[in-house]
Design an enzyme around this catalytic site. Structure first.
Site, PDB file in Angstrom:
ATOM      1  N   ASP A  98     147.450 -13.188  45.798  1.00 50.91           N
ATOM      2  CA  ASP A  98     146.753 -11.909  45.732  1.00 50.91           C
ATOM      3  C   ASP A  98     145.380 -11.955  45.076  1.00 50.91           C
ATOM      4  OD1 ASP A  98     147.440 -12.347  43.058  1.00 50.91           O
ATOM      5  OD2 ASP A  98     149.158 -11.007  43.138  1.00 50.91           O
ATOM      6  N   GLU A 120     153.833 -16.532  49.153  1.00 52.05           N
ATOM      7  CA  GLU A 120     154.125 -15.517  48.149  1.00 52.05           C
ATOM      8  C   GLU A 120     153.769 -14.130  48.686  1.00 52.05           C
ATOM      9  OE1 GLU A 120     153.962 -16.443  43.718  1.00 52.05           O
ATOM     10  OE2 GLU A 120     152.570 -14.752  43.828  1.00 52.05           O
ATOM     11  N   GLU A 134     144.635  -7.102  42.525  1.00 49.77           N
ATOM     12  CA  GLU A 134     145.638  -7.890  43.240  1.00 49.77           C
ATOM     13  C   GLU A 134     146.479  -7.066  44.218  1.00 49.77           C
ATOM     14  OE1 GLU A 134     144.595 -10.203  39.545  1.00 49.77           O
ATOM     15  OE2 GLU A 134     145.048  -8.098  39.986  1.00 49.77           O
ATOM     16  N   HIS A 210     145.422 -11.800  29.956  1.00 42.56           N
ATOM     17  CA  HIS A 210     144.112 -11.923  30.594  1.00 42.56           C
ATOM     18  C   HIS A 210     143.843 -10.910  31.706  1.00 42.56           C
ATOM     19  CE1 HIS A 210     146.717 -14.060  33.436  1.00 42.56           C
ATOM     20  NE2 HIS A 210     145.827 -13.723  34.339  1.00 42.56           N
ATOM     21  N   ARG A 212     142.886  -7.946  34.249  1.00 50.05           N
ATOM     22  CA  ARG A 212     141.796  -6.970  34.223  1.00 50.05           C
ATOM     23  C   ARG A 212     142.270  -5.572  33.843  1.00 50.05           C
ATOM     24  NH1 ARG A 212     136.860  -8.275  36.920  1.00 50.05           N
ATOM     25  NH2 ARG A 212     136.867 -10.406  37.712  1.00 50.05           N
ATOM     26  N   HIS A 243     142.369 -17.425  27.563  1.00 52.44           N
ATOM     27  CA  HIS A 243     141.671 -17.445  28.853  1.00 52.44           C
ATOM     28  C   HIS A 243     140.167 -17.541  28.634  1.00 52.44           C
ATOM     29  CE1 HIS A 243     140.497 -16.036  32.919  1.00 52.44           C
ATOM     30  NE2 HIS A 243     141.728 -16.371  33.277  1.00 52.44           N
TER      31      HIS A 243
END
Length: 382
Positions: A98, A120, A134, A210, A212, A243
């Protein structure tokens, strides 16, 4: 008969971990020429995975720029993929999951009228802004793809509800295949600080954060919760591979740095991360992949998000959602730290994500699709 030219496209560390065993499985099939195109959406972290799995890219788009945006990632991927497809002339393009690389890779394949296999496939939250971007990336790839490789029955059911029932396979998750090659009892970490931890007598909590959608207030809450957990539990040590995102690093520096018993380290190579996970006590994360990896190693996972596109793990009892409120994170973490029965119940639940043969099922499905295999591969069942 000419070999099928199957091109795997990926650009981030998590994608690379999950696609690496598939690239190798495809290479082992005499009917297939396995090609690899990387976008390097995450340059440094991608390169470390390529090294661990001894992979070489046939085409490297090298798109990463400082403080890149979703628009620059997508546009540079699209432009770079034009040349990659013209150069390598694939019969099918495989994309994973994604990411923006995934969406741009699938869209470019469509523009060139090359079939797409989505590894996936079928994960959903049904909230287009969470996870962002995503959720929409995977829905748009679903609209383009020709073959769908679903890790679980639930993912297959999601696609069926959207009217997709052709070219759908339940394969298990390729990350379980990857773990089979990386986790070893005699493993020695390249990061010396990890060799010095007392895994026998201390509760080592592995942390990642990490995403968004957690930027801003949620990330502040998460950092403060982690600090509180460390301060209140003298037998606990937190290990946080931070990250490379500047937004994440700024939050860590503001709220977590200097806390007692917190090890802030650089991002780990895939094999280091897998072996740390195998030896830790508990995982606190907002990552998707760790929700699949850690249960395979018998480690409970608390997910620092409001929802998950991996409800199978919640249903199985290997994962719990703890949200992004400081008190909730602390309460749920300390229960697993202090309540042995609660911990054991999660640690010994059955992992729903696979048996380590996902890549073989995907390769068989591709061969069946192209008429190079007579029988459709059987679906994975828990």
């Amino acid at each position: 008969m000419e070999k099928l030219r199957i091109m795997s496209v990926f650009g981030t560390r998590p994608e690379a971990i999950k696609m690496a065993p598939l690239v190798k499985e495809l290479k082992s099939r005499e009917e297939i020429e396995s090609l690899c195109c990387v976008t390097a959406q995450h340059r440094q972290m991608l390169d470390s995975v390529m090294e661990v799995f001894d992979l070489k890219a046939d085409c490297d788009l090298d798109i990463m720029t400082p403080r890149q945006t979703l628009s620059t990632i997508t546009s540079k991927c699209l432009l770079g993929m034009d040349g990659a497809i013209e150069q390598l002339k694939p019969d099918m393009i495989l994309v994973h999951g994604d990411t923006s690389t995934t969406f741009a890779g699938a869209l470019s394949a469509f523009y060139h009228q090359v079939p797409v296999g989505h590894v996936e496939a079928g994960l959903r939250t049904y909230d287009k802004y969470s996870p962002f971007p995503e959720e929409m990336n995977r829905k748009m790839v679903t609209a383009i793809a020709d073959l769908y490789f679903c890790p679980t029955k639930n993912n297959r059911d999601n696609l069926q509800r959207e009217g997709i029932d052709k070219g759908v396979f339940i394969t298990g998750n390729t990350v379980i295949d990857a773990l089979k090659t990386t986790v070893r009892s005699d493993y020695v970490f390249a990061t010396q600080e990890l060799n010095e931890l007392d895994y026998e007598n201390r509760k080592i909590v592995l942390v990642t954060c990490h995403r968004r959608e957690n930027y801003g207030e949620p990330m502040k809450n998460i950092m403060l919760a982690l600090r509180q957990i460390a301060e209140q539990n003298e037998d606990v040590e937190l290990v946080y591979p931070v990250h490379l995102s500047p937004v994440v690093r700024e939050a860590v520096d503001a709220y977590l740095r200097g806390a007692p018993r917190v090890h802030l380290i650089d991002p780990l190579a895939a094999d280091e991360m897998h072996n740390l996970m195998a030896r830790c006590y508990l995982v606190l994360t907002d990552s998707g992949g760790l929700q699949e990896e850690a249960p395979a190693l018998g480690k409970p996972v608390l997910v620092m998000r409001r929802e998950t596109e991996r409800p199978e793990a919640v249903d199985a009892g290997t994962v719990k959602l703890c949200g992004v409120v400081q008190d909730d994170i602390v309460t749920m973490a300390e229960r697993l730290i202090r309540d042995k029965s609660a911990y054991e119940k999660m640690a010994h639940a059955v992992n729903p994500y696979g048996d380590g043969n996902a890549c073989a099922r995907i390769a068989d499905a591709i061969l069946w699709h192209f008429g190079r295999r007579s029988e459709r591969p059987a679906d994975f069942e828990v």
